[in-house]
Design a protein around this motif. Structure first.
Motif, PDB file in Angstrom:
ATOM      1  N   ILE A 110       0.872  -1.170   0.000  1.00  0.00           N
ATOM      2  CA  ILE A 110       0.000   0.000   0.000  1.00  0.00           C
ATOM      3  C   ILE A 110       0.908   1.219   0.000  1.00  0.00           C
ATOM      4  O   ILE A 110       1.683   1.429   0.932  1.00  0.00           O
ATOM      5  N   VAL A 111       0.821   2.002  -1.067  1.00  0.00           N
ATOM      6  CA  VAL A 111       1.756   3.100  -1.322  1.00  0.00           C
ATOM      7  C   VAL A 111       1.077   4.443  -1.042  1.00  0.00           C
ATOM      8  O   VAL A 111      -0.034   4.679  -1.515  1.00  0.00           O
ATOM      9  N   PRO A 112       1.722   5.335  -0.293  1.00  0.00           N
ATOM     10  CA  PRO A 112       1.103   6.643  -0.027  1.00  0.00           C
ATOM     11  C   PRO A 112       1.175   7.573  -1.230  1.00  0.00           C
ATOM     12  O   PRO A 112       2.025   7.414  -2.105  1.00  0.00           O
ATOM     13  N   ALA A 113       0.267   8.546  -1.239  1.00  0.00           N
ATOM     14  CA  ALA A 113       0.257   9.543  -2.320  1.00  0.00           C
ATOM     15  C   ALA A 113      -0.490  10.785  -1.874  1.00  0.00           C
ATOM     16  O   ALA A 113      -1.399  10.707  -1.054  1.00  0.00           O
ATOM     17  N   LEU A 114      -0.098  11.918  -2.429  1.00  0.00           N
ATOM     18  CA  LEU A 114      -0.862  13.147  -2.250  1.00  0.00           C
ATOM     19  C   LEU A 114      -2.086  13.114  -3.153  1.00  0.00           C
ATOM     20  O   LEU A 114      -3.173  13.523  -2.776  1.00  0.00           O
ATOM     21  N   CYS A 115      -1.894  12.618  -4.383  1.00  0.00           N
ATOM     22  CA  CYS A 115      -2.986  12.414  -5.323  1.00  0.00           C
ATOM     23  C   CYS A 115      -2.512  11.420  -6.378  1.00  0.00           C
ATOM     24  O   CYS A 115      -1.327  11.101  -6.453  1.00  0.00           O
ATOM     25  N   CYS A 116      -3.462  10.938  -7.185  1.00  0.00           N
ATOM     26  CA  CYS A 116      -3.169   9.976  -8.249  1.00  0.00           C
ATOM     27  C   CYS A 116      -3.908  10.386  -9.503  1.00  0.00           C
ATOM     28  O   CYS A 116      -4.775  11.249  -9.464  1.00  0.00           O
ATOM     29  N   ASP A 117      -3.559   9.703 -10.611  1.00  0.00           N
ATOM     30  CA  ASP A 117      -4.318   9.921 -11.835  1.00  0.00           C
ATOM     31  C   ASP A 117      -4.918   8.613 -12.319  1.00  0.00           C
ATOM     32  O   ASP A 117      -4.699   7.551 -11.724  1.00  0.00           O
ATOM     33  N   ARG A 118      -5.661   8.694 -13.400  1.00  0.00           N
ATOM     34  CA  ARG A 118      -6.395   7.537 -13.910  1.00  0.00           C
ATOM     35  C   ARG A 118      -5.493   6.532 -14.628  1.00  0.00           C
ATOM     36  O   ARG A 118      -5.942   5.453 -15.005  1.00  0.00           O
ATOM     37  N   ALA A 119      -4.217   6.859 -14.797  1.00  0.00           N
ATOM     38  CA  ALA A 119      -3.255   5.940 -15.408  1.00  0.00           C
ATOM     39  C   ALA A 119      -2.376   5.275 -14.347  1.00  0.00           C
ATOM     40  O   ALA A 119      -1.343   4.708 -14.666  1.00  0.00           O
ATOM     41  N   ASN A 120      -2.772   5.388 -13.076  1.00  0.00           N
ATOM     42  CA  ASN A 120      -2.066   4.779 -11.940  1.00  0.00           C
ATOM     43  C   ASN A 120      -0.723   5.426 -11.619  1.00  0.00           C
ATOM     44  O   ASN A 120       0.145   4.803 -11.010  1.00  0.00           O
ATOM     45  N   ASN A 121      -0.559   6.685 -12.020  1.00  0.00           N
ATOM     46  CA  ASN A 121       0.586   7.471 -11.572  1.00  0.00           C
ATOM     47  C   ASN A 121       0.209   8.108 -10.241  1.00  0.00           C
ATOM     48  O   ASN A 121      -0.959   8.377  -9.982  1.00  0.00           O
ATOM     49  N   SER A 147     -11.419  10.207  -3.968  1.00  0.00           N
ATOM     50  CA  SER A 147     -11.926  10.500  -5.321  1.00  0.00           C
ATOM     51  C   SER A 147     -11.839  11.979  -5.654  1.00  0.00           C
ATOM     52  O   SER A 147     -11.613  12.348  -6.806  1.00  0.00           O
ATOM     53  N   ARG A 148     -11.973  12.837  -4.671  1.00  0.00           N
ATOM     54  CA  ARG A 148     -11.901  14.275  -4.934  1.00  0.00           C
ATOM     55  C   ARG A 148     -10.474  14.745  -5.232  1.00  0.00           C
ATOM     56  O   ARG A 148     -10.274  15.882  -5.657  1.00  0.00           O
ATOM     57  N   LEU A 149      -9.508  13.871  -5.000  1.00  0.00           N
ATOM     58  CA  LEU A 149      -8.110  14.200  -5.300  1.00  0.00           C
ATOM     59  C   LEU A 149      -7.585  13.409  -6.502  1.00  0.00           C
ATOM     60  O   LEU A 149      -6.413  13.512  -6.847  1.00  0.00           O
ATOM     61  N   THR A 159      11.602   8.129 -13.879  1.00  0.00           N
ATOM     62  CA  THR A 159      11.936   7.364 -12.679  1.00  0.00           C
ATOM     63  C   THR A 159      10.714   7.051 -11.804  1.00  0.00           C
ATOM     64  O   THR A 159      10.827   6.296 -10.846  1.00  0.00           O
ATOM     65  N   ASP A 160       9.561   7.616 -12.153  1.00  0.00           N
ATOM     66  CA  ASP A 160       8.341   7.345 -11.392  1.00  0.00           C
ATOM     67  C   ASP A 160       7.818   5.950 -11.738  1.00  0.00           C
ATOM     68  O   ASP A 160       7.818   5.548 -12.903  1.00  0.00           O
ATOM     69  N   VAL A 161       7.372   5.236 -10.730  1.00  0.00           N
ATOM     70  CA  VAL A 161       6.853   3.878 -10.915  1.00  0.00           C
ATOM     71  C   VAL A 161       5.346   3.904 -10.685  1.00  0.00           C
ATOM     72  O   VAL A 161       4.886   4.318  -9.617  1.00  0.00           O
ATOM     73  N   ARG A 162       4.609   3.460 -11.677  1.00  0.00           N
ATOM     74  CA  ARG A 162       3.152   3.371 -11.542  1.00  0.00           C
ATOM     75  C   ARG A 162       2.790   2.236 -10.590  1.00  0.00           C
ATOM     76  O   ARG A 162       3.452   1.210 -10.567  1.00  0.00           O
ATOM     77  N   VAL A 163       1.704   2.432  -9.868  1.00  0.00           N
ATOM     78  CA  VAL A 163       1.177   1.347  -9.045  1.00  0.00           C
ATOM     79  C   VAL A 163       0.265   0.479  -9.912  1.00  0.00           C
ATOM     80  O   VAL A 163      -0.164   0.893 -10.985  1.00  0.00           O
ATOM     81  N   ASN A 164      -0.012  -0.729  -9.449  1.00  0.00           N
ATOM     82  CA  ASN A 164      -0.886  -1.629 -10.201  1.00  0.00           C
ATOM     83  C   ASN A 164      -2.344  -1.200 -10.167  1.00  0.00           C
ATOM     84  O   ASN A 164      -3.090  -1.459 -11.104  1.00  0.00           O
ATOM     85  N   LEU A 165      -2.735  -0.536  -9.072  1.00  0.00           N
ATOM     86  CA  LEU A 165      -4.135  -0.171  -8.899  1.00  0.00           C
ATOM     87  C   LEU A 165      -4.251   1.059  -8.016  1.00  0.00           C
ATOM     88  O   LEU A 165      -3.504   1.203  -7.052  1.00  0.00           O
ATOM     89  N   VAL A 166      -5.203   1.930  -8.347  1.00  0.00           N
ATOM     90  CA  VAL A 166      -5.561   3.055  -7.477  1.00  0.00           C
ATOM     91  C   VAL A 166      -6.967   2.774  -6.965  1.00  0.00           C
ATOM     92  O   VAL A 166      -7.876   2.493  -7.754  1.00  0.00           O
ATOM     93  N   ILE A 167      -7.140   2.813  -5.663  1.00  0.00           N
ATOM     94  CA  ILE A 167      -8.449   2.630  -5.035  1.00  0.00           C
ATOM     95  C   ILE A 167      -8.920   3.975  -4.511  1.00  0.00           C
ATOM     96  O   ILE A 167      -8.192   4.664  -3.805  1.00  0.00           O
ATOM     97  N   SER A 168     -10.140   4.346  -4.895  1.00  0.00           N
ATOM     98  CA  SER A 168     -10.731   5.568  -4.382  1.00  0.00           C
ATOM     99  C   SER A 168     -12.113   5.259  -3.837  1.00  0.00           C
ATOM    100  O   SER A 168     -12.638   4.157  -4.025  1.00  0.00           O
ATOM    101  N   ASP A 169     -12.682   6.237  -3.167  1.00  0.00           N
ATOM    102  CA  ASP A 169     -14.022   6.068  -2.634  1.00  0.00           C
ATOM    103  C   ASP A 169     -15.046   6.228  -3.730  1.00  0.00           C
ATOM    104  O   ASP A 169     -16.153   5.856  -3.616  1.00  0.00           O
TER     105      ASP A 169
END
Length: 169
Positions: A110-121, A147-149, A159-169
């Motif tokens: 489980i990776v922390p983030a300030l925000c994510c995008d729809r391409a799992n960045n 979801s609001r972020l 050098t950024d590594v995409r995650v496999n999945l982003v889970i939002s509310d």
């Protein structure tokens, strides 16, 4: 559409989104089948992982939390009790003891983030700890993002590594 800042989110929304995201995470087969849950100990207005960690430990699951080392390195220690965490390099609670472990293919991170995008960045806090770690350790990775972020796109570097999945509310 105006971007929403995390500071603008209501406490009620934070609480509701934490619960919805935790429920979705717990329902993932990758979470249910993970040998070890690699998590972050949330602080501030990050999506809360604290109850997730505590409930996983109570149910006998194996949980590992990060330790920030020198020169941008990070490693994970198995934990048995969150009451034994101490403030780390950035003031984030981390284990001071416990076996050091690395993720295996059947584990989840489980990776922390300030925000994510729809391409799992994801946008992290800018130090690159997780990008370096994930580039060297292969396991199923998931980001928790309100979801609001969630953005259409966020800046990404090679050098950024995409995650496999982003889970939002």
């Amino acid at each position: 559409m105006k971007k929403v800042e995390i500071s603008e989110l209501s406490s009620e929304y934070i609480k509701q989104s934490d619960a919805a995201i935790a429920e979705k995470l717990r329902s993932l087969k990758e979470y249910k089948n993970a040998g070890v849950i690699f998590a972050y100990y949330s602080i501030g207005r990050e999506v809360s992982t604290n109850e997730l960690i505590s409930s996983a430990l109570r149910s006998g699951r194996r949980v590992a939390l990060p330790v920030s080392g020198e020169a941008g390195e990070m490693y994970f220690r198995l934990v048995s009790n969150v009451d034994e965490l101490i403030p780390g390099k950035f003031g984030i609670p981390e284990p001071s003891s416990g076996d050091i472990t690395n993720p295996k293919e059947n584990d989840i991170m489980i990776v922390p983030a300030l925000c994510c995008d729809r391409a799992n960045n994801r946008l992290g806090h800018g130090a690159g700890y997780y990008d370096r770690y994930l580039s060297e350790h292969k396991c199923f990775s998931v980001c928790l993002c309100r979801s609001r972020l969630l953005e259409d796109s966020v800046p990404a570097e090679s050098t950024d590594v995409r995650v496999n999945l982003v889970i939002s509310d």
